[in-house]
Design a protein around this motif. Structure first.
Motif, PDB file in Angstrom:
ATOM      1  N   LEU A  59     -15.866  12.780   5.901  1.00  0.00           N
ATOM      2  CA  LEU A  59     -16.445  13.779   6.810  1.00  0.00           C
ATOM      3  C   LEU A  59     -15.527  13.943   8.017  1.00  0.00           C
ATOM      4  CD1 LEU A  59     -20.188  12.583   6.845  1.00  0.00           C
ATOM      5  CD2 LEU A  59     -19.172  14.348   5.402  1.00  0.00           C
ATOM      6  N   GLY A 107     -21.818   4.951  12.418  1.00  0.00           N
ATOM      7  CA  GLY A 107     -20.870   5.966  11.953  1.00  0.00           C
ATOM      8  C   GLY A 107     -20.040   6.444  13.115  1.00  0.00           C
ATOM      9  N   MET A 115     -18.981   4.618   6.927  1.00  0.00           N
ATOM     10  CA  MET A 115     -20.370   5.043   6.674  1.00  0.00           C
ATOM     11  C   MET A 115     -21.193   3.824   6.231  1.00  0.00           C
ATOM     12  SD  MET A 115     -21.562   7.789   3.765  1.00  0.00           S
ATOM     13  CE  MET A 115     -21.082   9.297   4.572  1.00  0.00           C
ATOM     14  N   ALA A 164     -19.338   3.637   0.766  1.00  0.00           N
ATOM     15  CA  ALA A 164     -20.126   3.348   1.968  1.00  0.00           C
ATOM     16  C   ALA A 164     -20.809   1.987   1.804  1.00  0.00           C
ATOM     17  CB  ALA A 164     -21.150   4.459   2.157  1.00  0.00           C
ATOM     18  N   MET A 201     -15.047  10.204   9.072  1.00  0.00           N
ATOM     19  CA  MET A 201     -15.849   9.106   8.526  1.00  0.00           C
ATOM     20  C   MET A 201     -15.422   8.794   7.097  1.00  0.00           C
ATOM     21  SD  MET A 201     -19.940   8.697   8.080  1.00  0.00           S
ATOM     22  CE  MET A 201     -20.275   8.774   9.829  1.00  0.00           C
ATOM     23  N   LEU A 254     -26.732  13.242   3.930  1.00  0.00           N
ATOM     24  CA  LEU A 254     -26.193  12.713   2.675  1.00  0.00           C
ATOM     25  C   LEU A 254     -27.016  11.551   2.129  1.00  0.00           C
ATOM     26  CD1 LEU A 254     -22.391  12.816   3.543  1.00  0.00           C
ATOM     27  CD2 LEU A 254     -23.430  13.914   1.557  1.00  0.00           C
ATOM     28  N   ASP A 260     -22.636  12.493  12.361  1.00  0.00           N
ATOM     29  CA  ASP A 260     -23.646  11.503  11.954  1.00  0.00           C
ATOM     30  C   ASP A 260     -24.892  12.176  11.377  1.00  0.00           C
ATOM     31  OD1 ASP A 260     -22.195   9.236  12.486  1.00  0.00           O
ATOM     32  OD2 ASP A 260     -23.039   8.890  14.471  1.00  0.00           O
ATOM     33  N   GLY A 306     -16.526   7.633   3.919  1.00  0.00           N
ATOM     34  CA  GLY A 306     -17.719   7.417   3.106  1.00  0.00           C
ATOM     35  C   GLY A 306     -17.350   7.422   1.617  1.00  0.00           C
ATOM     36  N   ILE A 339     -28.155   3.594  11.455  1.00  0.00           N
ATOM     37  CA  ILE A 339     -26.856   3.881  10.830  1.00  0.00           C
ATOM     38  C   ILE A 339     -25.742   3.511  11.815  1.00  0.00           C
ATOM     39  CG2 ILE A 339     -27.675   5.798   9.382  1.00  0.00           C
ATOM     40  CD1 ILE A 339     -26.251   7.691  11.453  1.00  0.00           C
ATOM     41  N   PHE A 397     -24.078  12.754   7.871  1.00  0.00           N
ATOM     42  CA  PHE A 397     -24.218  11.449   7.197  1.00  0.00           C
ATOM     43  C   PHE A 397     -25.699  11.229   6.845  1.00  0.00           C
ATOM     44  CE2 PHE A 397     -23.962   6.596   8.469  1.00  0.00           C
ATOM     45  CZ  PHE A 397     -24.436   6.217   7.219  1.00  0.00           C
ATOM     46  N   CYS A 398     -26.600  11.498   7.802  1.00  0.00           N
ATOM     47  CA  CYS A 398     -28.047  11.345   7.550  1.00  0.00           C
ATOM     48  C   CYS A 398     -28.483  12.232   6.375  1.00  0.00           C
ATOM     49  CB  CYS A 398     -28.856  11.716   8.792  1.00  0.00           C
ATOM     50  SG  CYS A 398     -28.745  10.501  10.099  1.00  0.00           S
TER      51      CYS A 398
END
Ligand code: SF4
Ligand code: SF4
Length: 380
Positions: free
Chosen positions: A225, A157, A147, A207, A202, A240, A234, A204, A155, A237-238
């Motif tokens: 993840l 990922g 991440m 990160a 992922m 988060l 992803d 993270g 990003i 991820f965004c």
């Protein structure tokens, strides 16, 4: 039916912690048998970038790789691993990042990430010919990304991780052929559609924020993840890091091409509550990539006034030459004066296509991306 993404809290890289978190994440998605059959060839694809040590938080952590590998070994997979780094040999990067030691301990051989096989892919959005690593073909691919922020695609990922399935310097050729972030993102989507990673995980736990993917700052996000859909993963991820998925071109393009979904109402979050893990202050660029930066038709003088450009901090620069070797344009847009490595490199912004490969690979965090004053006004 909504696409499941498992969010598993994991506070550190201790082996028992990570093993249990990985087992839980995979179980929530249906168990390991959902992702491999006994005897099946499976390739684990961590993010090795250039083989920095695990403590730098640039690469997939060895304990995450190990937990995933053990699970697939127990399921009877014929297991391999690999990644094509941004520079140097895959084995060297794997050694530096601590992945080779784990693989050797578990008896997992490397897949061939050096030999290129040219694939014809008529269904591609843009890359109808794909130069892929021989080792990932005819295998189930398990993507184990890191991440991080990224200067070019915002990003990096689950989706971007598969760019490492293109061997060596061939990666740079795509930057030259497709300098526009949106075109480049279509290539990422094509690679993912062709390879169709079966499971994306992922790392993270720690990160990287800020000047990623190599020169940023480690940031504890305490999360792993899991999903079968790299776009959905992803997108989470965004969420988060409080980034609109619209700012990451390959998510929208991936959705339109049927790779996956980034829409919140089409994603089912399972596992731990995401609200406790969101970091509103995660340092990232929260706006769409600048199309002018890479447009061939845009006047150069205007581009230089508006578009984000790489800059060297000469107090940090050790004149290692990595940026010069990485620049994919010919003649190079960052080079030593008179091509002699006696003085530190300089940029030629007329030639620069703003791929930010130099910023990505600088080992000293000496290159950052700065938006000129006029550009800041316009983007605001
Ligand atoms: S990669 Fe970084 S440290 Fe190396 S020469 Fe370029 S700016 Fe300097
Ligand atoms: S100078 Fe840096 S950003 Fe510009 S083309 Fe070369 S590698 Fe890409």
């Amino acid at each position: 039916m909504r696409t499941p993404v498992a969010v598993i809290k994991c506070d550190d890289y201790r082996e028992e912690q990570v093993d249990s978190a990985v087992r839980r994440g995979v179980k929530l998605l249906g168990g390991i048998e959902t992702f491999c059959k006994e005897g099946e060839r499976v390739v684990l694809k961590p993010n090795l970038l250039i083989g920095d040590k695990p403590g730098k938080c640039v690469t997939t952590h060895p304990s995450v790789f190990q937990a995933v590998a053990k699970l697939f070994q127990e399921a009877g997979a014929d297991l391999f691993y690999g990644d094509s780094p941004g520079a140097g040999k895959p084995e060297r990067a794997a050694k530096g990042a601590g992945i080779k030691d784990v693989a050797d301990k578990l008896g997992i051989p490397p897949a061939d990430f050096s030999t290129t096989v040219k694939i014809t892919y008529p269904q591609a959005l843009i890359a109808k010919q794909l130069p892929l690593a021989a080792g990932v073909l005819d295998s189930a691919l398990i993507s184990i990304s890191k991440m991080k922020t990224h200067g070019f695609t915002r990003i990096t990922g689950a989706v971007k991780n598969q760019f490492g399935c293109i061997p060596g310097l061939r990666k740079g050729e795509f930057h030259v052929k497709m300098p526009d972030t949106y075109q480049f993102s279509s290539v990422l989507v094509d690679i993912n559609r062709f390879l169709s990673p079966r499971l994306c995980i992922m790392d993270g736990i720690i990160a990287m924020e800020g000047n990623g993917p190599r020169g940023g700052t480690p940031k504890a996000m305490n999360v792993l993840l899991f999903s079968g859909d790299p776009v959905a993963l992803d997108s989470v991820f965004c969420k988060l890091i409080n980034m609109k998925p619209d700012y990451v071109p390959f998510l929208k393009i991936g959705k339109e091409a049927g790779l996956g979904t980034y829409l919140e109402n089409e994603i089912e979050l399972i596992g731990d509550p995401i609200e406790d893990l969101i970091d509103l202050d995660f340092e990232a660029v929260r706006r769409p990539p600048d199309r002018m930066a890479s447009s061939k038709s845009f006047p150069v003088f205007l581009k230089n006034l508006i578009s984000p450009k790489p800059l060297i901090d000469y107090n940090r620069c050790t004149n290692c030459g990595t940026c010069v070797k990485q620049c994919p344009v010919n003649p190079r847009a960052v080079d030593w004066p008179d091509h002699k490595a006696k003085e530190k490199p300089l940029f030629n912004y007329k030639r620069c296509i703003r791929c930010y490969c130099c910023q990505e690979m600088c080992p000293e965090r000496a290159i950052s991306i700065k938006t000129p004053f006029l550009g800041k006004l316009i983007h605001r």
